[in-house]
Motif scaffolding. Structure first.
Motif, PDB file in Angstrom:
ATOM      1  N   PRO A 107     132.362 -44.777  49.356  1.00  0.00           N
ATOM      2  CA  PRO A 107     131.103 -44.160  49.627  1.00  0.00           C
ATOM      3  C   PRO A 107     130.877 -42.921  48.967  1.00  0.00           C
ATOM      4  N   VAL A 108     129.549 -42.580  49.140  1.00  0.00           N
ATOM      5  CA  VAL A 108     129.137 -41.227  48.339  1.00  0.00           C
ATOM      6  C   VAL A 108     128.917 -40.444  49.552  1.00  0.00           C
ATOM      7  N   HIS A 109     129.447 -39.016  49.392  1.00  0.00           N
ATOM      8  CA  HIS A 109     129.186 -37.850  50.332  1.00  0.00           C
ATOM      9  C   HIS A 109     128.294 -36.937  49.526  1.00  0.00           C
ATOM     10  N   PHE A 110     127.135 -36.584  50.082  1.00  0.00           N
ATOM     11  CA  PHE A 110     126.507 -35.721  49.540  1.00  0.00           C
ATOM     12  C   PHE A 110     126.629 -34.298  50.319  1.00  0.00           C
ATOM     13  N   ILE A 111     126.598 -33.179  49.693  1.00  0.00           N
ATOM     14  CA  ILE A 111     127.156 -31.817  50.014  1.00  0.00           C
ATOM     15  C   ILE A 111     125.904 -30.901  49.530  1.00  0.00           C
ATOM     16  N   GLU A 113     122.919 -30.248  50.770  1.00  0.00           N
ATOM     17  CA  GLU A 113     121.751 -30.805  50.617  1.00  0.00           C
ATOM     18  C   GLU A 113     120.530 -29.791  51.070  1.00  0.00           C
ATOM     19  N   GLU A 114     121.086 -28.750  52.000  1.00  0.00           N
ATOM     20  CA  GLU A 114     119.877 -27.845  52.427  1.00  0.00           C
ATOM     21  C   GLU A 114     119.341 -26.893  51.429  1.00  0.00           C
ATOM     22  N   ALA A 115     120.195 -26.707  50.154  1.00  0.00           N
ATOM     23  CA  ALA A 115     119.892 -25.817  49.254  1.00  0.00           C
ATOM     24  C   ALA A 115     118.310 -26.384  48.389  1.00  0.00           C
ATOM     25  N   PRO A 116     118.409 -27.515  47.850  1.00  0.00           N
ATOM     26  CA  PRO A 116     117.099 -27.997  47.571  1.00  0.00           C
ATOM     27  C   PRO A 116     116.063 -28.144  48.671  1.00  0.00           C
ATOM     28  N   ASP A 146     127.274 -32.859  44.698  1.00  0.00           N
ATOM     29  CA  ASP A 146     127.035 -31.470  45.108  1.00  0.00           C
ATOM     30  C   ASP A 146     125.511 -31.311  44.649  1.00  0.00           C
ATOM     31  N   LEU A 147     124.650 -30.913  45.881  1.00  0.00           N
ATOM     32  CA  LEU A 147     123.301 -30.921  45.363  1.00  0.00           C
ATOM     33  C   LEU A 147     122.789 -29.210  45.586  1.00  0.00           C
ATOM     34  N   GLY A 148     123.906 -28.381  45.530  1.00  0.00           N
ATOM     35  CA  GLY A 148     123.812 -27.025  45.786  1.00  0.00           C
ATOM     36  C   GLY A 148     122.936 -26.413  44.610  1.00  0.00           C
ATOM     37  N   ASN A 149     122.759 -26.796  43.406  1.00  0.00           N
ATOM     38  CA  ASN A 149     122.180 -26.421  42.219  1.00  0.00           C
ATOM     39  C   ASN A 149     120.799 -27.271  41.879  1.00  0.00           C
ATOM     40  N   ALA A 150     120.803 -28.311  42.657  1.00  0.00           N
ATOM     41  CA  ALA A 150     119.835 -29.314  42.244  1.00  0.00           C
ATOM     42  C   ALA A 150     118.045 -28.524  42.517  1.00  0.00           C
ATOM     43  N   GLU A 151     117.262 -28.657  41.697  1.00  0.00           N
ATOM     44  CA  GLU A 151     116.005 -28.178  41.867  1.00  0.00           C
ATOM     45  C   GLU A 151     114.926 -29.303  42.086  1.00  0.00           C
ATOM     46  N   ILE A 152     113.745 -29.212  42.386  1.00  0.00           N
ATOM     47  CA  ILE A 152     112.583 -30.113  42.312  1.00  0.00           C
ATOM     48  C   ILE A 152     112.568 -30.713  40.868  1.00  0.00           C
ATOM     49  N   GLY A 153     112.545 -32.106  40.983  1.00  0.00           N
ATOM     50  CA  GLY A 153     112.804 -32.959  39.682  1.00  0.00           C
ATOM     51  C   GLY A 153     113.942 -33.075  39.280  1.00  0.00           C
ATOM     52  N   THR A 154     114.856 -32.682  39.776  1.00  0.00           N
ATOM     53  CA  THR A 154     116.193 -33.045  39.267  1.00  0.00           C
ATOM     54  C   THR A 154     116.635 -34.459  39.670  1.00  0.00           C
ATOM     55  N   ILE A 155     117.379 -35.032  38.650  1.00  0.00           N
ATOM     56  CA  ILE A 155     117.889 -36.510  38.800  1.00  0.00           C
ATOM     57  C   ILE A 155     119.261 -36.534  38.549  1.00  0.00           C
ATOM     58  N   ILE A 156     120.075 -36.594  39.434  1.00  0.00           N
ATOM     59  CA  ILE A 156     121.765 -36.907  39.208  1.00  0.00           C
ATOM     60  C   ILE A 156     121.945 -38.150  39.110  1.00  0.00           C
ATOM     61  N   HIS A 157     122.560 -38.386  37.781  1.00  0.00           N
ATOM     62  CA  HIS A 157     123.208 -39.776  37.403  1.00  0.00           C
ATOM     63  C   HIS A 157     124.782 -39.544  37.505  1.00  0.00           C
ATOM     64  N   ASP A 176     125.805 -48.161  31.847  1.00  0.00           N
ATOM     65  CA  ASP A 176     124.880 -48.114  32.848  1.00  0.00           C
ATOM     66  C   ASP A 176     124.864 -46.832  33.634  1.00  0.00           C
ATOM     67  N   ASP A 177     124.088 -45.582  33.190  1.00  0.00           N
ATOM     68  CA  ASP A 177     124.165 -44.420  33.889  1.00  0.00           C
ATOM     69  C   ASP A 177     123.213 -44.151  34.965  1.00  0.00           C
ATOM     70  N   LYS A 178     123.519 -44.759  35.931  1.00  0.00           N
ATOM     71  CA  LYS A 178     122.843 -44.926  37.287  1.00  0.00           C
ATOM     72  C   LYS A 178     122.458 -43.527  37.811  1.00  0.00           C
ATOM     73  N   ALA A 179     120.956 -43.368  38.363  1.00  0.00           N
ATOM     74  CA  ALA A 179     120.885 -42.431  39.225  1.00  0.00           C
ATOM     75  C   ALA A 179     121.688 -42.648  40.643  1.00  0.00           C
ATOM     76  N   VAL A 180     121.931 -41.454  41.214  1.00  0.00           N
ATOM     77  CA  VAL A 180     122.585 -41.387  42.333  1.00  0.00           C
ATOM     78  C   VAL A 180     121.661 -40.791  43.461  1.00  0.00           C
ATOM     79  N   ALA A 181     120.929 -39.853  42.974  1.00  0.00           N
ATOM     80  CA  ALA A 181     120.112 -39.105  44.060  1.00  0.00           C
ATOM     81  C   ALA A 181     119.084 -38.303  43.230  1.00  0.00           C
TER      82      ALA A 181
END
Length: 198
Positions: A107-111, A113-116, A146-157, A176-181
């Motif tokens: 499983p994937v755990h996203f942490i 998330e409140e930052a973006p 970790d989504l702490g540094n994610a900005e609008i438009g960020t795609i995490i692979h 295959d560099d899949k997008a995760v979020a």
């Protein structure tokens, strides 16, 4: 010895009709394969496997599978659920062999998330699980994103994630560099757009 155990019986009645009959009797079909042994078709009590996998950690830990009294260590390889009701319909297990790599889904755990979200973004989880390849001793309980540094438009692979030691992301290994979020601007409802135009 593992923290997770599951009982099963060898199944000789095969085919779609047999699988339907199994489910009507509150059992599910399963299969175990890998190692130097032949694949075995199994029957598992639906209530038992459902209870086991209520614990998310069971997806990424070695399970002691007791087949008619013969114990073998396995990990879950794939699981089919009912599309509407969500109950387990079929399970694939792969045998654990010391020193050999195996593939498993964790499983994937996203942490953080409140930052973006505080920046006005909305988060879309593209993947909830990631297939990994590693030895059983290195099998992670989950992959952290970790989504702490994610900005609008960020795609995490997948390539943006740090795989634990001894662990390889299967899709990435195959190019295959899949997008995760991804983080995107809030979607505006059509009514709101029309109101703004007026």
């Amino acid at each position: 010895m593992t923290d997770f155990t599951l009982n099963a019986q060898v199944r000789s009645d095969l085919g779609k009709g047999a699988s339907r009959r199994l489910r009507h009797s509150l059992n599910i079909p399963a299969v175990v394969y890998g190692g130097d042994k032949e694949a075995q078709s199994l029957t598992i009590v639906a209530k038992e496997i459902a209870k086991l996998f209520e614990n998310e950690a069971a997806f990424s830990h070695v399970i002691e599978l007791n087949v008619d009294g013969a114990k073998q260590n396995v990990v879950v390889k794939a699981m089919q659920r009912h599309p509407a009701k969500g109950f387990i319909m079929h399970a694939d297990f792969v045998r654990v062999v010391a020193g050999q790599k195996l593939t498993a889904v964790v499983p994937v755990h996203f942490i953080n998330e409140e930052a973006p979200v505080k920046k006005g973004g909305e988060i879309s989880h593209v993947e909830s699980q990631i297939e990994v390849s590693c030895e059983a001793k290195d099998l992670p309980e989950f992959i952290e994103v970790d989504l702490g540094n994610a900005e609008i438009g960020t795609i995490i692979h997948l390539s943006d994630l740090k795989a634990p030691k001894g662990v390889e992301f299967v899709a990435l290994a195959h190019g295959d560099d899949k997008a995760v979020a991804n983080v995107h601007a809030p979607r505006v409802a059509p009514e709101a757009e029309e109101g703004a135009a007026e």
